[in-house]
Enzyme design. Structure first.
Site, PDB file in Angstrom:
ATOM      1  N   CYS A 222      15.164  48.383  81.144  1.00 55.13           N
ATOM      2  CA  CYS A 222      14.776  47.342  80.785  1.00 55.13           C
ATOM      3  C   CYS A 222      15.915  46.687  81.906  1.00 55.13           C
ATOM      4  O   CYS A 222      16.331  46.622  82.251  1.00 55.13           O
ATOM      5  CB  CYS A 222      14.283  46.436  79.246  1.00 55.13           C
ATOM      6  SG  CYS A 222      13.915  44.797  79.417  1.00 55.13           S
TER       7      CYS A 222
ATOM      8  N   GLU B 217      18.691  45.591  81.056  1.00 54.49           N
ATOM      9  CA  GLU B 217      20.131  46.359  80.686  1.00 54.49           C
ATOM     10  C   GLU B 217      20.614  45.544  82.837  1.00 54.49           C
ATOM     11  O   GLU B 217      21.793  45.431  82.389  1.00 54.49           O
ATOM     12  CB  GLU B 217      19.526  47.649  81.131  1.00 54.49           C
ATOM     13  CG  GLU B 217      19.710  48.403  79.298  1.00 54.49           C
ATOM     14  CD  GLU B 217      18.644  47.871  78.579  1.00 54.49           C
ATOM     15  OE1 GLU B 217      17.822  48.475  79.351  1.00 54.49           O
ATOM     16  OE2 GLU B 217      19.557  47.712  77.247  1.00 54.49           O
ATOM     17  N   MET B 218      19.340  45.887  83.336  1.00 52.67           N
ATOM     18  CA  MET B 218      20.424  45.503  84.640  1.00 52.67           C
ATOM     19  C   MET B 218      20.751  44.346  84.521  1.00 52.67           C
ATOM     20  O   MET B 218      21.609  43.758  85.857  1.00 52.67           O
ATOM     21  CB  MET B 218      18.579  45.888  85.944  1.00 52.67           C
ATOM     22  CG  MET B 218      17.963  46.597  85.623  1.00 52.67           C
ATOM     23  SD  MET B 218      19.422  47.565  86.105  1.00 52.67           S
ATOM     24  CE  MET B 218      19.313  47.344  87.990  1.00 52.67           C
ATOM     25  N   LYS B 219      20.202  43.116  84.096  1.00 51.61           N
ATOM     26  CA  LYS B 219      21.502  41.943  83.826  1.00 51.61           C
ATOM     27  C   LYS B 219      22.376  42.499  83.203  1.00 51.61           C
ATOM     28  O   LYS B 219      23.684  41.664  84.168  1.00 51.61           O
ATOM     29  CB  LYS B 219      20.219  40.927  83.090  1.00 51.61           C
ATOM     30  CG  LYS B 219      19.037  40.266  84.105  1.00 51.61           C
ATOM     31  CD  LYS B 219      18.381  38.774  83.395  1.00 51.61           C
ATOM     32  CE  LYS B 219      17.612  38.263  84.375  1.00 51.61           C
ATOM     33  NZ  LYS B 219      17.863  36.915  84.494  1.00 51.61           N
TER      34      LYS B 219
ATOM     35  N   HIS C 266      17.545  49.678  74.824  1.00 50.59           N
ATOM     36  CA  HIS C 266      16.996  48.597  73.255  1.00 50.59           C
ATOM     37  C   HIS C 266      15.538  49.308  73.191  1.00 50.59           C
ATOM     38  O   HIS C 266      14.782  48.636  73.037  1.00 50.59           O
ATOM     39  CB  HIS C 266      17.354  47.284  73.398  1.00 50.59           C
ATOM     40  CG  HIS C 266      16.499  46.744  74.563  1.00 50.59           C
ATOM     41  ND1 HIS C 266      16.978  46.361  76.098  1.00 50.59           N
ATOM     42  CD2 HIS C 266      15.447  46.058  75.106  1.00 50.59           C
ATOM     43  CE1 HIS C 266      15.948  46.264  76.295  1.00 50.59           C
ATOM     44  NE2 HIS C 266      15.464  45.567  76.412  1.00 50.59           N
TER      45      HIS C 266
ATOM     46  N   CYS D 205      13.638  41.866  58.738  1.00 51.65           N
ATOM     47  CA  CYS D 205      14.705  42.012  57.751  1.00 51.65           C
ATOM     48  C   CYS D 205      13.526  41.337  56.418  1.00 51.65           C
ATOM     49  O   CYS D 205      13.378  42.558  54.940  1.00 51.65           O
ATOM     50  CB  CYS D 205      15.817  41.090  57.593  1.00 51.65           C
ATOM     51  SG  CYS D 205      15.536  39.237  56.695  1.00 51.65           S
TER      52      CYS D 205
ATOM     53  N   CYS E 246      14.307  36.658  55.593  1.00 51.45           N
ATOM     54  CA  CYS E 246      15.327  35.772  55.616  1.00 51.45           C
ATOM     55  C   CYS E 246      13.890  34.425  55.994  1.00 51.45           C
ATOM     56  O   CYS E 246      12.783  35.208  56.174  1.00 51.45           O
ATOM     57  CB  CYS E 246      15.169  35.591  57.447  1.00 51.45           C
ATOM     58  SG  CYS E 246      14.434  36.073  58.344  1.00 51.45           S
TER      59      CYS E 246
ATOM     60  N   CYS F 249      11.536  35.568  58.819  1.00 46.45           N
ATOM     61  CA  CYS F 249      10.825  36.288  58.401  1.00 46.45           C
ATOM     62  C   CYS F 249       9.457  36.262  57.653  1.00 46.45           C
ATOM     63  O   CYS F 249       8.413  36.341  57.740  1.00 46.45           O
ATOM     64  CB  CYS F 249      11.193  37.218  57.327  1.00 46.45           C
ATOM     65  SG  CYS F 249      12.007  38.670  59.224  1.00 46.45           S
TER      66      CYS F 249
ATOM     67  N   CYS G  26      14.075  36.428  63.133  1.00 47.16           N
ATOM     68  CA  CYS G  26      14.235  37.474  62.359  1.00 47.16           C
ATOM     69  C   CYS G  26      16.076  37.537  62.161  1.00 47.16           C
ATOM     70  O   CYS G  26      17.227  37.232  63.492  1.00 47.16           O
ATOM     71  CB  CYS G  26      14.264  38.796  62.263  1.00 47.16           C
ATOM     72  SG  CYS G  26      14.992  39.775  60.589  1.00 47.16           S
TER      73      CYS G  26
ATOM     74  N   CYS H 143       9.596  46.795  73.914  1.00 48.75           N
ATOM     75  CA  CYS H 143       9.702  46.095  74.184  1.00 48.75           C
ATOM     76  C   CYS H 143       9.289  45.593  74.859  1.00 48.75           C
ATOM     77  O   CYS H 143       8.406  44.767  75.579  1.00 48.75           O
ATOM     78  CB  CYS H 143      11.120  46.570  75.027  1.00 48.75           C
ATOM     79  SG  CYS H 143      11.908  44.855  75.818  1.00 48.75           S
TER      80      CYS H 143
HETATM   81  P1  NAD Z   1      12.083  43.535  86.586  1.00 47.73           P
HETATM   82  O1  NAD Z   1      13.389  43.751  86.592  1.00 47.73           O
HETATM   83  O2  NAD Z   1      11.004  44.821  86.661  1.00 47.73           O
HETATM   84  O3  NAD Z   1      11.314  42.494  87.304  1.00 47.73           O
HETATM   85  C1  NAD Z   1      11.693  41.032  87.428  1.00 47.73           C
HETATM   86  C2  NAD Z   1      10.499  41.300  88.703  1.00 47.73           C
HETATM   87  O4  NAD Z   1      10.983  39.939  89.208  1.00 47.73           O
HETATM   88  C3  NAD Z   1      10.617  42.222  90.337  1.00 47.73           C
HETATM   89  O5  NAD Z   1       8.655  42.699  90.179  1.00 47.73           O
HETATM   90  C4  NAD Z   1      11.518  41.296  91.584  1.00 47.73           C
HETATM   91  O6  NAD Z   1      11.025  41.266  92.257  1.00 47.73           O
HETATM   92  C5  NAD Z   1      10.585  40.086  90.497  1.00 47.73           C
HETATM   93  N1  NAD Z   1      10.933  38.387  91.343  1.00 47.73           N
HETATM   94  C6  NAD Z   1      12.657  39.028  91.469  1.00 47.73           C
HETATM   95  N2  NAD Z   1      13.405  37.679  91.857  1.00 47.73           N
HETATM   96  C7  NAD Z   1      11.790  37.085  92.159  1.00 47.73           C
HETATM   97  C8  NAD Z   1      11.665  35.670  92.558  1.00 47.73           C
HETATM   98  N3  NAD Z   1      12.139  34.632  92.925  1.00 47.73           N
HETATM   99  N4  NAD Z   1       9.947  35.448  92.848  1.00 47.73           N
HETATM  100  C9  NAD Z   1       9.418  36.369  92.167  1.00 47.73           C
HETATM  101  N5  NAD Z   1       9.784  37.526  91.505  1.00 47.73           N
HETATM  102  C10 NAD Z   1      11.362  37.699  92.137  1.00 47.73           C
HETATM  103  O7  NAD Z   1      12.228  43.079  84.774  1.00 47.73           O
HETATM  104  P2  NAD Z   1      11.852  43.236  83.379  1.00 47.73           P
HETATM  105  O8  NAD Z   1      12.076  44.449  82.930  1.00 47.73           O
HETATM  106  O9  NAD Z   1      10.819  43.595  83.850  1.00 47.73           O
HETATM  107  O10 NAD Z   1      11.616  41.973  82.549  1.00 47.73           O
HETATM  108  C11 NAD Z   1      11.868  40.407  83.326  1.00 47.73           C
HETATM  109  C12 NAD Z   1      12.675  39.823  82.263  1.00 47.73           C
HETATM  110  O11 NAD Z   1      11.926  39.610  80.855  1.00 47.73           O
HETATM  111  C13 NAD Z   1      13.949  40.312  82.638  1.00 47.73           C
HETATM  112  O12 NAD Z   1      15.064  38.506  82.620  1.00 47.73           O
HETATM  113  C14 NAD Z   1      14.712  40.627  81.059  1.00 47.73           C
HETATM  114  O13 NAD Z   1      15.746  40.300  80.809  1.00 47.73           O
HETATM  115  C15 NAD Z   1      13.145  39.326  79.993  1.00 47.73           C
HETATM  116  N6  NAD Z   1      12.873  39.862  78.725  1.00 47.73           N
HETATM  117  C16 NAD Z   1      13.146  39.185  78.167  1.00 47.73           C
HETATM  118  C17 NAD Z   1      11.858  39.686  76.830  1.00 47.73           C
HETATM  119  C18 NAD Z   1      12.254  38.698  76.039  1.00 47.73           C
HETATM  120  O14 NAD Z   1      12.070  39.024  74.422  1.00 47.73           O
HETATM  121  N7  NAD Z   1      12.228  36.924  75.942  1.00 47.73           N
HETATM  122  C19 NAD Z   1      12.493  40.785  76.342  1.00 47.73           C
HETATM  123  C20 NAD Z   1      12.855  41.680  77.081  1.00 47.73           C
HETATM  124  C21 NAD Z   1      13.047  41.599  78.753  1.00 47.73           C
HETATM  125 ZN    ZN Z   2      14.049  38.474  58.969  1.00 50.28          ZN
END
Ligand code: NAD
Ligand code: ZN
Length: 399
Positions: free
Chosen positions: A47, A50-52, A70, A100, A103, A106, A114, A176
């Site tokens: 996801c 992980e890249m981040k 995850h 859980c 909490c 929940c 949670c 996710c």
């Molecule tokens: P991803 O890297 O596949 O997608 C990001 C997209 O944004 C890419 O297509 C990229 O080209 C584009 N992008 C980058 N910079 C840009 C800019 N300045 N303007 C426009 N577009 C731009 O990532 P993903 O797996 O789809 O996840 C997206 C985000 O969601 C991540 O930050 C991830 O950590 C987060 N995330 C949050 C939750 C949550 O529960 N809130 C859950 C999962 C993932």
């Molecule tokens: Zn809980």
């Protein structure tokens, strides 16, 4: 021969140091302790989070070596003492967001955060120890899940039992990416019929936001990304227009005002960039626009003019699309089985776990349309896939 109660040796992708790459190693996975579940992973994906973790210094901690991952689904191998909601042989979804059931979050129907999510910060199980070792060293867990291992151990609260007939290599996406985006639109933003939406970032999560906006009846869904290769897929899942901020001299919020007259009703930041959060908020209608931050932003301050809120705009966060972990995952898998949702468009590539570093490289270069890519499926067997060749898993299953 039963593996219950024994240590299992299997393959896992370990990151040994901050900023390191994945290394495929043999690991030992201890049996589950009380209220824990050991799972044979069938499908998992990389996801944006992980890249981040791999590249963003703000997200790098000292918990190494670590088994990340995850997003995944598998089959329960054995359970620890006192586990009552799943048993060996059950198909399950791994959840970074536990439920859980006890909490205050929940017990509150409007809340999903949670308290057990905090356990993930220790990168250990709730007794303060790890179930993984490699080369004699303990290995840290990640996100309550650690799905980049053929076997993993999770707290029962992070495991959702699903329909026994569900195809794990598809429904693992409710772990996710899909749930986060789809729920961000329907639960957090509460997108209304006839509305106009803008989605910033078209990875697996952003595409799922588009699906949620469409399901909620939005009539105009404007997809925004700096990689135009993402546009075809965005249109396939429901975007009505696609724009690249780099094609304009003006800031993207002004472009969106030009396109819509008075801004969008709902905007979504699905990148994790403080500047695009500010642009997404400024793209909303002054009177009632709602901007939802889904992208992960840690250790950075947002620089947003307070004036943007004066007229009534709001800015909201969203974790796991506002779904409660276990209830949401089970419901979404039932919806998939009832053909209410379709996850096929989100799976474009399939690789074996050994190829995880290739997937990272491809993700970095944005060469494929959807970053949520499947690994480790036992259905894949030893077949090798060209990572650039968009052969879908369903095709592979039928040949
Ligand atoms: P991803 O890297 O596949 O997608 C990001 C997209 O944004 C890419 O297509 C990229 O080209 C584009 N992008 C980058 N910079 C840009 C800019 N300045 N303007 C426009 N577009 C731009 O990532 P993903 O797996 O789809 O996840 C997206 C985000 O969601 C991540 O930050 C991830 O950590 C987060 N995330 C949050 C939750 C949550 O529960 N809130 C859950 C999962 C993932
Ligand atoms: Zn809980």
């Amino acid at each position: 021969m039963s593996t219950t109660g024994k240590v299992i040796r299997c393959k896992a992708a370990i990151v040994w140091k901050p900023g390191g790459s994945f290394s495929i190693e043999e690991v030992e996975v201890a049996p589950p302790k009380a209220k824990e579940v050991r799972i044979k992973m069938v499908a998992t994906a990389l996801c944006g989070t992980e890249m981040k973790m791999l590249k963003d210094k703000n997200l790098q901690h000292q918990h190494y070596p670590i088994i990340m991952g995850h997003e995944g689904a598998g089959i329960v191998e054995s359970v620890g003492e006192g586990v009552s909601t799943v048993k060996a042989g059950d198909k399950v979804i791994a959840l970074f967001l536990p439920q859980c059931g006890e909490c205050t979050s929940c017990l509150n129907s409007a809340d999903n955060f949670c308290i057990k999510l905090k356990q993930a910060e220790t990168h250990l199980m709730s007794d303060g120890t790890s179930r993984f070792t490699c080369k004699g060293k303990p290995v840290y867990h990640f996100g309550n899940t650690s799905t980049f291992s053929e076997y993993t151990v999770m707290d029962e609260s992070s495991v959702a039992k699903i329909d026994a007939a569900a195809p794990l290599e598809k429904v693992f996406l409710v772990s996710c990416g899909f749930s986060t985006g789809y729920g961000g639109a329907i639960n957090t933003a509460k997108v209304t019929p006839g509305s106009t939406c803008a989605v910033f970032g078209l990875g697996g999560v952003g595409l799922s936001v588009i699906m949620g906006c469409k399901a909620a009846g939005a009539t105009r869904i404007i997809a925004v990304d700096i990689n135009k290769d993402k546009f075809e897929k965005a249109k396939e899942v429901g975007a009505t227009e696609c724009i690249n901020p780099q094609d304009y001299e003006k800031p993207i919020q002004e472009v969106l005002f030009d396109l819509t007259g008075d801004g969008v009703d709902f905007s979504f930041e699905v990148i994790g960039n403080p500047e695009t959060v500010a642009a997404a908020l400024a793209s909303c209608r002054e009177s009632h626009g709602v901007c939802v931050i889904i992208g992960l932003i840690i250790g950075v301050q947002l620089n947003i003019s307070g004036h943007l809120f004066f007229s009534g705009r709001s800015l909201k966060g969203s974790v796991y699309g506002g779904w409660k972990g276990r209830d949401g995952a089970s419901k979404l898998v039932s919806d998939y089985m009832a053909k209410k949702i379709n996850l096929d468009a989100l799976i474009t590539h399939s690789l074996n776990l050994d190829k995880i570093n290739e997937a990272v490289e491809l993700m970095k270069t944005g060469k494929w349309q959807v970053t949520h890519t499947i690994f480790m499926s036992e259905y894949l067997g030893p077949r090798e896939m060209c990572p650039l060749c968009p052969v879908t898993l369903s095709m592979m299953l039928t040949n």
